[in-house]
Design an enzyme around this catalytic site. Structure first.
Site, mmCIF file in Angstrom:
data_model
loop_
_atom_site.group_PDB
_atom_site.id
_atom_site.type_symbol
_atom_site.label_atom_id
_atom_site.label_comp_id
_atom_site.label_asym_id
_atom_site.label_seq_id
_atom_site.Cartn_x
_atom_site.Cartn_y
_atom_site.Cartn_z
ATOM 1 N N ASN A 89 38.806 53.945 35.133
ATOM 2 C CA ASN A 89 40.058 54.718 35.140
ATOM 3 C C ASN A 89 40.160 55.743 34.007
ATOM 4 O OD1 ASN A 89 40.302 52.647 33.300
ATOM 5 N ND2 ASN A 89 42.466 52.285 33.731
ATOM 6 N N GLU B 139 39.268 43.544 27.349
ATOM 7 C CA GLU B 139 40.460 44.319 27.704
ATOM 8 C C GLU B 139 40.587 44.235 29.216
ATOM 9 O OE1 GLU B 139 42.610 45.801 25.739
ATOM 10 O OE2 GLU B 139 41.564 45.361 23.877
ATOM 11 N N CYS C 235 45.922 49.895 33.304
ATOM 12 C CA CYS C 235 45.996 48.440 33.117
ATOM 13 C C CYS C 235 47.358 47.970 32.629
ATOM 14 C CB CYS C 235 44.912 47.991 32.152
ATOM 15 S SG CYS C 235 44.927 48.930 30.623
ATOM 16 N N GLU D 269 41.790 46.450 20.590
ATOM 17 C CA GLU D 269 41.193 47.759 20.365
ATOM 18 C C GLU D 269 42.221 48.591 19.599
ATOM 19 O OE1 GLU D 269 39.717 49.213 24.235
ATOM 20 O OE2 GLU D 269 37.760 48.464 23.605
HETATM 21 P P1 NDP Z 1 35.479 45.714 37.028
HETATM 22 O O1 NDP Z 1 35.719 44.413 36.352
HETATM 23 O O2 NDP Z 1 35.122 45.720 38.457
HETATM 24 O O3 NDP Z 1 34.279 46.501 36.300
HETATM 25 C C1 NDP Z 1 34.303 46.810 34.929
HETATM 26 C C2 NDP Z 1 32.890 47.081 34.453
HETATM 27 O O4 NDP Z 1 32.113 45.881 34.509
HETATM 28 C C3 NDP Z 1 32.133 48.099 35.303
HETATM 29 O O5 NDP Z 1 31.304 48.873 34.465
HETATM 30 C C4 NDP Z 1 31.334 47.203 36.224
HETATM 31 O O6 NDP Z 1 30.214 47.839 36.772
HETATM 32 C C5 NDP Z 1 30.931 46.094 35.263
HETATM 33 N N1 NDP Z 1 30.581 44.814 35.867
HETATM 34 C C6 NDP Z 1 30.880 44.346 37.110
HETATM 35 N N2 NDP Z 1 30.425 43.083 37.246
HETATM 36 C C7 NDP Z 1 29.829 42.745 36.066
HETATM 37 C C8 NDP Z 1 29.179 41.558 35.585
HETATM 38 N N3 NDP Z 1 29.057 40.465 36.323
HETATM 39 N N4 NDP Z 1 28.688 41.560 34.319
HETATM 40 C C9 NDP Z 1 28.835 42.647 33.529
HETATM 41 N N5 NDP Z 1 29.428 43.792 33.931
HETATM 42 C C10 NDP Z 1 29.932 43.838 35.186
HETATM 43 O O7 NDP Z 1 36.756 46.611 36.719
HETATM 44 P P2 NDP Z 1 37.101 48.042 37.340
HETATM 45 O O8 NDP Z 1 36.039 49.003 36.946
HETATM 46 O O9 NDP Z 1 37.432 47.844 38.775
HETATM 47 O O10 NDP Z 1 38.414 48.455 36.521
HETATM 48 C C11 NDP Z 1 39.705 48.077 36.887
HETATM 49 C C12 NDP Z 1 40.160 46.896 36.066
HETATM 50 O O11 NDP Z 1 40.049 47.191 34.682
HETATM 51 C C13 NDP Z 1 41.616 46.543 36.284
HETATM 52 O O12 NDP Z 1 41.758 45.147 36.385
HETATM 53 C C14 NDP Z 1 42.288 47.024 35.011
HETATM 54 O O13 NDP Z 1 43.475 46.360 34.709
HETATM 55 C C15 NDP Z 1 41.225 46.804 33.989
HETATM 56 N N6 NDP Z 1 41.436 47.657 32.834
HETATM 57 C C16 NDP Z 1 41.879 47.104 31.657
HETATM 58 C C17 NDP Z 1 42.158 47.903 30.561
HETATM 59 C C18 NDP Z 1 42.619 47.318 29.268
HETATM 60 O O14 NDP Z 1 42.510 47.985 28.236
HETATM 61 N N7 NDP Z 1 43.155 46.097 29.226
HETATM 62 C C19 NDP Z 1 41.996 49.354 30.621
HETATM 63 C C20 NDP Z 1 41.495 49.818 31.880
HETATM 64 C C21 NDP Z 1 41.245 48.995 32.947
HETATM 65 P P3 NDP Z 1 30.349 48.709 38.131
HETATM 66 O O15 NDP Z 1 31.746 49.193 38.238
HETATM 67 O O16 NDP Z 1 29.406 49.817 37.906
HETATM 68 O O17 NDP Z 1 30.016 47.791 39.222
#
Ligand code: NDP
Length: 487
Positions: free
Chosen positions: A151, A248, A282, A461
């Protein structure tokens, strides 16, 4: 037309993989492939570790003030290239230009600048213990992995690399495969600013590449931004080599609007906290609890402003303030939640459908959607949707609404609107959330620590305390007199 192919960024330059495997990246507003990216195969992964080891040796040997000076150059370049970088973010994420142009690069640069300033200010302690004394040193951890969500791709890369690099660590960063370009741009900027090769590396790919990072014993820490479920997997994997973790994660945050609130201001906050970045934030306040005395006024104004003031369309158009969701799959997921809301008895106040604006007919848009008559046990009220879907609930008792707001396993953020200063603090102190706002919503300056309670996260963070998450304390005892030994 051929599209560019980006290689992984290792040891200060692009490095070709051996497998030849790539993935395609689409512009969510057009459904068109805009470029391809090489996947980090075993060759790249090994090279990333070797590169980061060398980068760490060079970077950690520099004085904090030297590191600070270089990071500040990177900050200046980020700001100079604001528009070019903002465009990358718009094309990768589908978010509106009017946001990216003033938020994404800016808030990323601010955090690097903040930690660059703190780098030379880190000090240990010294204390006398009898005639002897000890002192402590704040030492970097080594190689840290950053794993980002889609995002705020560039901002997340900045928020993770800022404190890590300021403290003297090397980083291997994996962006989401939906939005991989921002991190590459940041890597190039670090090199241009004078960060030694190997200090910031970018590896590309999906979950497998993330899994490799979390399991690799050469990596000391993982800072992860993403979903709660993925966070649990990351933490379990990191436990194999007892890595430090920062998490996060997602939220389902409440906003409480009392009957003495400035209702228009509360509507502004609710709209920002549900429709900014088309709802893909988020900390969004997706559960809006409104006091029964102002409920009707609140939803009347909310409906009017949502229907009149939101402009969806080509995100590069500066007038557009609602962009496309990240993918077709995500659009379907969000629409599925809307169906569920209707099935479970919530009333659609406005929105509820996919959108096909004339200027971006193939984009993955969803109408700004508001549900009223919501109940606490509805799926749309309980689960993170991560799209432009707001649930409005009614309350009439302070203690009761606090209990309802806290009745969730998540605890990322919360907000209160009231003109009663005592109530504002009394209520906010009882809300189980790490990031709270009073008569405001969503601002997150570099100085303010952010992170979740409960299953929304671990660690913080931004803010001074984040440097502690990227350093370890070495205690050194100094004997000033002869050792007394029974042997
Ligand atoms: P995901 O959990 O699907 O993915 C996050 C990252 O982890 C991506 O780079 C993804 O790779 C990678 N990933 C996926 N599976 C694994 C694994 N088993 N081991 C290690 N890495 C892995 O989240 P989204 O990208 O869909 O983002 C949305 C989510 O993020 C929402 O829940 C949102 O609330 C949260 N978020 C939280 C924030 C905060 O500061 N608290 C800020 C922004 C978002 P790939 O996508 O390439 O498959």
């Amino acid at each position: 037309m051929t599209t560019p192919v980006y290689e992984n960024f290792i040891n200060g330059h692009f490095l070709k993989n051996q497998s030849g495997d790539t993935f395609a990246v689409k512009n969510p507003a057009t459904d068109e492939v805009i470029y391809h990216v090489e996947i980090a195969d075993e060759f790249i992964q090994n090279a990333a570790i070797e590169s980061a080891k060398q980068g760490f040796a060079a970077w950690s040997a520099m004085t904090p003030i030297e590191r600070s000076r270089i990071l500040l150059k990177a900050v200046a370049i980020l700001r100079e290239r604001n528009d070019e970088l903002a465009k990358v973010e718009v094309l990768d994420t589908g978010k509106p230009w009017q946001e990216a142009e003033c938020v994404d690069v800016e808030t990323g640069a601010d955090v690097i600048e903040y930690f660059a300033g703190l780098a030379p200010a880190q000090v240990g302690q010294q204390q006398m213990v009898g005639n002897d004394f000890y002192y402590t040193r704040k030492e970097p951890l080594g190689i840290c992995a950053g794993i980002g969500a889609w995002n705020y791709p560039l901002q997340i890369a900045c928020w993770k690399s800022g404190p890590a690099l300021a403290a003297g660590n090397a980083v291997i960063f994996k962006p989401s495969e939906e939005t991989p370009l921002g991190a590459i741009k940041l890597a190039e900027i670090f090199i241009e600013a004078g960060v030694p090769a190997g200090v910031f590396n970018v590896v590309q790919g999906a979950a497998e590449v993330g899994q490799w990072l979390t399991a690799n014993p050469n990596i000391e820490k993982v800072s992860f931004t993403g979903e709660v479920g993925t966070g649990k997997k990351v933490m379990a994997s990191a436990a194999g080599s007892l890595k430090d973790v920062t998490m996060e994660l997602g939220g389902k945050s409440p906003l409480l609007v009392f009957d003495d609130a400035d209702v228009s201001q509360a509507v502004s906050a609710a709209m920002l906290g549900n429709f900014y970045t088309q709802g893909e934030i988020c900390t969004n306040c997706t559960r809006i609890y409104v006091h029964k005395n102002v409920y009707q006024q609140f939803i009347d104004e909310l409906k009017t402003r949502t229907e009149q003031n939101i402009i969806a369309g080509d995100p590069m158009d500066p007038e557009v303030n609602l962009g496309a969701l990240i993918s077709k799959k995500h659009q379907e997921l969000v629409l599925g939640y809307i169906d569920k809301g209707i099935q479970e008895g919530a009333t659609l106040l406005t929105g509820g459908k996919a959108l096909s604006p004339a200027s971006a007919p193939n984009g993955y848009f969803v109408e700004p959607t508001v549900f009223v008559d919501c109940k606490d046990d509805m799926t749309i009220v309980k689960e993170e949707i991560f799209g432009p879907v707001m649930s409005v609930l009614v309350f009439d008792d302070e203690d009761d609404v606090i209990q309802r707001a806290n009745d969730t396993h998540l605890g990322l953020a919360a907000g209160v609107f009231t003109k009663d200063i005592q109530r504002a603090h009394r209520v906010i102190h009882q809300l189980q959330a790490g990031i709270c706002w009073i008569n405001s919503y969503g601002n997150s300056p570099a100085e303010m620590p952010v992170g979740g309670y409960k299953q929304s996260g671990i660690g913080r963070e931004n803010g001074i305390e984040t440097l502690d998450h990227y350093t370890q304390t070495k205690s050194i005892y100094v004997g000033m007199s002869n050792i007394e030994s029974p042997f």
